[in-house]
Structure formats: C-alpha cells, structure tokens
Write a protein that holds these residues in place. Structure first.
Motif, PDB file in Angstrom:
ATOM      1  N   PRO A 187       0.825  -1.211   0.000  1.00 16.19           N
ATOM      2  CA  PRO A 187       0.000   0.000   0.000  1.00 16.19           C
ATOM      3  C   PRO A 187       0.856   1.256   0.000  1.00 16.19           C
ATOM      4  N   ALA A 188       0.464   2.216  -0.788  1.00 14.19           N
ATOM      5  CA  ALA A 188       1.184   3.486  -0.828  1.00 14.19           C
ATOM      6  C   ALA A 188       1.009   4.223   0.497  1.00 14.19           C
ATOM      7  N   PRO A 189       2.105   4.693   1.082  1.00 14.74           N
ATOM      8  CA  PRO A 189       1.983   5.402   2.349  1.00 14.74           C
ATOM      9  C   PRO A 189       1.236   6.720   2.187  1.00 14.74           C
ATOM     10  N   ALA A 190       0.497   7.067   3.204  1.00 14.11           N
ATOM     11  CA  ALA A 190      -0.248   8.325   3.158  1.00 14.11           C
ATOM     12  C   ALA A 190       0.725   9.497   3.187  1.00 14.11           C
ATOM     13  N   PRO A 191       0.535  10.506   2.323  1.00 16.21           N
ATOM     14  CA  PRO A 191       1.444  11.651   2.306  1.00 16.21           C
ATOM     15  C   PRO A 191       1.205  12.547   3.517  1.00 16.21           C
ATOM     16  N   PRO A 192       2.164  13.418   3.842  1.00 19.28           N
ATOM     17  CA  PRO A 192       1.937  14.364   4.934  1.00 19.28           C
ATOM     18  C   PRO A 192       0.733  15.249   4.649  1.00 19.28           C
ATOM     19  N   VAL A 193       0.038  15.635   5.704  1.00 17.21           N
ATOM     20  CA  VAL A 193      -1.125  16.514   5.571  1.00 17.21           C
ATOM     21  C   VAL A 193      -1.023  17.633   6.594  1.00 17.21           C
ATOM     22  N   GLU A 194      -1.743  18.702   6.335  1.00 15.39           N
ATOM     23  CA  GLU A 194      -1.762  19.836   7.254  1.00 15.39           C
ATOM     24  C   GLU A 194      -3.057  19.810   8.049  1.00 15.39           C
ATOM     25  N   VAL A 195      -2.932  19.847   9.388  1.00 13.58           N
ATOM     26  CA  VAL A 195      -4.101  19.795  10.269  1.00 13.58           C
ATOM     27  C   VAL A 195      -3.941  20.844  11.365  1.00 13.58           C
ATOM     28  N   PRO A 196      -5.040  21.269  11.991  1.00 14.75           N
ATOM     29  CA  PRO A 196      -4.921  22.145  13.159  1.00 14.75           C
ATOM     30  C   PRO A 196      -4.184  21.420  14.283  1.00 14.75           C
ATOM     31  N   GLU A 245      12.159  14.438  20.871  1.00 12.72           N
ATOM     32  CA  GLU A 245      13.420  15.155  21.017  1.00 12.72           C
ATOM     33  C   GLU A 245      13.119  16.639  21.157  1.00 12.72           C
ATOM     34  N   GLY A 246      13.912  17.340  21.937  1.00 10.57           N
ATOM     35  CA  GLY A 246      13.768  18.775  22.075  1.00 10.57           C
ATOM     36  C   GLY A 246      12.660  19.162  23.048  1.00 10.57           C
ATOM     37  N   PRO A 247      12.464  20.448  23.231  1.00  8.97           N
ATOM     38  CA  PRO A 247      11.450  20.938  24.167  1.00  8.97           C
ATOM     39  C   PRO A 247      10.046  20.723  23.620  1.00  8.97           C
ATOM     40  N   PRO A 248       9.039  20.750  24.497  1.00  7.11           N
ATOM     41  CA  PRO A 248       7.646  20.631  24.020  1.00  7.11           C
ATOM     42  C   PRO A 248       7.313  21.781  23.073  1.00  7.11           C
ATOM     43  N   LEU A 249       6.407  21.506  22.153  1.00  9.52           N
ATOM     44  CA  LEU A 249       5.932  22.515  21.209  1.00  9.52           C
ATOM     45  C   LEU A 249       4.618  23.074  21.740  1.00  9.52           C
ATOM     46  N   ARG A 250       4.554  24.398  21.901  1.00  8.99           N
ATOM     47  CA  ARG A 250       3.329  25.046  22.376  1.00  8.99           C
ATOM     48  C   ARG A 250       2.850  26.001  21.300  1.00  8.99           C
ATOM     49  N   VAL A 251       1.678  25.721  20.743  1.00 14.03           N
ATOM     50  CA  VAL A 251       1.136  26.536  19.653  1.00 14.03           C
ATOM     51  C   VAL A 251      -0.349  26.748  19.883  1.00 14.03           C
ATOM     52  N   ARG A 252      -0.920  27.720  19.159  1.00 16.83           N
ATOM     53  CA  ARG A 252      -2.358  27.925  19.223  1.00 16.83           C
ATOM     54  C   ARG A 252      -3.078  26.686  18.707  1.00 16.83           C
ATOM     55  N   SER A 253      -4.255  26.414  19.234  1.00 15.09           N
ATOM     56  CA  SER A 253      -4.965  25.178  18.901  1.00 15.09           C
ATOM     57  C   SER A 253      -5.290  25.081  17.415  1.00 15.09           C
ATOM     58  N   ARG A 254      -5.474  26.264  16.769  1.00 18.41           N
ATOM     59  CA  ARG A 254      -5.795  26.249  15.338  1.00 18.41           C
ATOM     60  C   ARG A 254      -4.575  26.427  14.449  1.00 18.41           C
ATOM     61  N   GLU A 255      -3.411  26.448  15.030  1.00 23.31           N
ATOM     62  CA  GLU A 255      -2.182  26.598  14.248  1.00 23.31           C
ATOM     63  C   GLU A 255      -2.028  25.405  13.307  1.00 23.31           C
ATOM     64  N   PRO A 256      -1.845  25.637  12.007  1.00 26.57           N
ATOM     65  CA  PRO A 256      -1.681  24.495  11.090  1.00 26.57           C
ATOM     66  C   PRO A 256      -0.318  23.837  11.266  1.00 26.57           C
ATOM     67  N   LEU A 257      -0.320  22.537  11.428  1.00 28.70           N
ATOM     68  CA  LEU A 257       0.902  21.754  11.520  1.00 28.70           C
ATOM     69  C   LEU A 257       0.875  20.661  10.461  1.00 28.70           C
ATOM     70  N   THR A 258       2.048  20.338   9.942  1.00 26.62           N
ATOM     71  CA  THR A 258       2.156  19.256   8.971  1.00 26.62           C
ATOM     72  C   THR A 258       2.493  17.969   9.715  1.00 26.62           C
ATOM     73  N   VAL A 259       1.678  16.932   9.497  1.00 22.72           N
ATOM     74  CA  VAL A 259       1.872  15.661  10.195  1.00 22.72           C
ATOM     75  C   VAL A 259       1.880  14.521   9.178  1.00 22.72           C
ATOM     76  N   ARG A 260       2.426  13.405   9.596  1.00 21.07           N
ATOM     77  CA  ARG A 260       2.373  12.168   8.825  1.00 21.07           C
ATOM     78  C   ARG A 260       2.307  11.016   9.817  1.00 21.07           C
ATOM     79  N   GLU A 261       1.862   9.866   9.331  1.00 21.48           N
ATOM     80  CA  GLU A 261       1.821   8.697  10.190  1.00 21.48           C
ATOM     81  C   GLU A 261       3.228   8.150  10.369  1.00 21.48           C
ATOM     82  N   ALA A 262       3.495   7.588  11.521  1.00 21.94           N
ATOM     83  CA  ALA A 262       4.808   7.010  11.784  1.00 21.94           C
ATOM     84  C   ALA A 262       5.111   5.931  10.763  1.00 21.94           C
ATOM     85  N   GLY A 263       6.341   5.889  10.270  1.00 23.99           N
ATOM     86  CA  GLY A 263       6.743   4.880   9.303  1.00 23.99           C
ATOM     87  C   GLY A 263       6.633   5.315   7.865  1.00 23.99           C
ATOM     88  N   THR A 264       6.047   6.491   7.586  1.00 23.49           N
ATOM     89  CA  THR A 264       5.980   6.969   6.210  1.00 23.49           C
ATOM     90  C   THR A 264       7.387   7.300   5.728  1.00 23.49           C
TER      91      THR A 264
END
Length: 218
Positions: A138-147, A187-206
């Motif tokens: 199966p083709a891995p899911a590409p990264p997506v932008e989510v709140p 790794e690194g310090p925690p990330l603190r952002v606004r709840s609606r801040e768009p972040l790019t995520v992907r599933e582990a192993g992509t």
C-alpha cells in the motif's frame, strides 16, 4: 516459516457455488494484499476446481470443501477443493471442436504445481493447486496539514525544519483564556502553539521520500 493465512468453507452442490467461491477468494486475497495478476489466475483455477468437484457423481447432500491458504514464506497461494468422489482426475486433450474438457489443462498452465490427494480421515479426494503470489505494498499516506488540536500521539510532526514524534498532546489555556496545544516530542522541548495553528503531520513509518518542505510553525 511464517504461519499461513487460511480461509476454509463448504459449498452446496449447486451452480451458484462457483461465484460464491470466487467471492470468498477475492475477499481473502484482497485482505492479504495479493496482486491483481495472482488474484485473476487464482480465480480461474479455483473456478475450474470447484466446477469439476460439483460434477462428481456423489449423493446430493455431499458438500464440496474449499480451503484457501497464503504461504507467505514461499510466496504461494494454495487452493484446495475436496469432494466425496472416487478416482483421480486426469488432464484431457479434447479435439478443437469440443467445448469442454479443458479445465485441468488450464490448471496445469497457470499453477506452479498441482496434484491430487486422498482426504485424511474421510472419503473422497482433495485436488490442490499452488500459484505464485505477488504482493501489493500500500502506498503510504502523504503528509497533511491539520490544526494543532487534531495532532495525535504517535504521529510525526514537522517542526524546526525536521520531523519529531508526538509523545503526548494536551490543551493549555493562557491568561487571556485562549486555548493552546502543548505537544510533547521525542526530542527537544515541548511545542506550544495555538490550537488552530496548522501543523504538517504524517503517520509514523511513512518514508522520508514523501516529505515535503514545510514552513516552521511560528
């Protein structure tokens, strides 16, 4: 050797049993990610084996047994069809103007190997065939932008120009009552952002080949 995947069922002696066997085969091989070519060839072989078993002269209440196995180490699909009839089926060589008698010729042509065995602990026989299997990756899911509020633990998040795994996600209110999200990273310090801040995520192993350059969250 890995444990084989297996599906077994019984068919009544009627014409509708052939398409039912094909449907069960499609479902099983689809679940096992077997490639289309192997699926098509397995369908033809199973249809012939079941059709032959239904033609055997036995009492009407005798069912036909079907067993479908995936042998992943050998990369084989194994089909077994059992009936209560005696004898051993032989490949026929019909004349060009004859319309029947070519079923086992097709099995011989498509199968990696095939044979006939006496049923263990029962009457009749089992005709089996093994076919080479190709598997679909199966083709891995590409990264997506989510709140930020939709990030889940276990996902990879693009931050500070690289990917980090989210270990935990929690909400946090600031002094003005605005909701922020705090993401604990591997790794690194925690990330603190606004709840609606768009972040790019992907599933582990992509694979990294599917990464896209994304702006670092502010």
């Amino acid at each position: 050797m890995g444990e084989p995947n297996e599906v077994a069922f019984r068919l009544t002696r009627r014409h509708s049993s052939v398409p039912r066997a094909r449907a069960m085969l499609h479902a099983a091989l689809g679940d096992w990610s077997v490639g289309q070519d192997a699926l098509d060839e397995s369908e033809l072989v199973l249809s012939e084996l079941v059709t032959n078993a239904l033609r055997v002269r036995v009492p009407g209440d005798r069912q036909v047994g079907v067993r479908i196995l995936l042998l992943p180490d050998e990369r084989l699909v194994r089909l077994e069809v059992s009936d209560a009839g005696a004898g051993k089926p032989q490949i026929q060589h019909p004349c060009e103007d004859e319309t029947g008698g070519r079923g086992l010729m097709l099995v011989e042509a498509l199968a990696h190997r095939w044979g006939v065995e006496e049923r263990v602990g029962g009457i009749g026989k089992t005709v089996w065939a093994e076919l080479k299997a190709q598997f679909v990756v199966p083709a891995p899911a590409p990264p997506v932008e989510v709140p930020a509020a939709m990030v889940r633990p276990g996902q990879c998040v693009r931050v500070w120009g690289c990917w980090r795994t989210a270990l935990g996600v929690r909400g946090d209110l600031d002094a003005d009552g605005a909701l922020h999200v705090v993401i604990e990273l591997d790794e690194g310090p925690p990330l603190r952002v606004r709840s609606r801040e768009p972040l790019t995520v992907r599933e582990a192993g992509t694979p990294a080949a599917h990464e896209a350059a994304e702006p670092t969250p502010g």
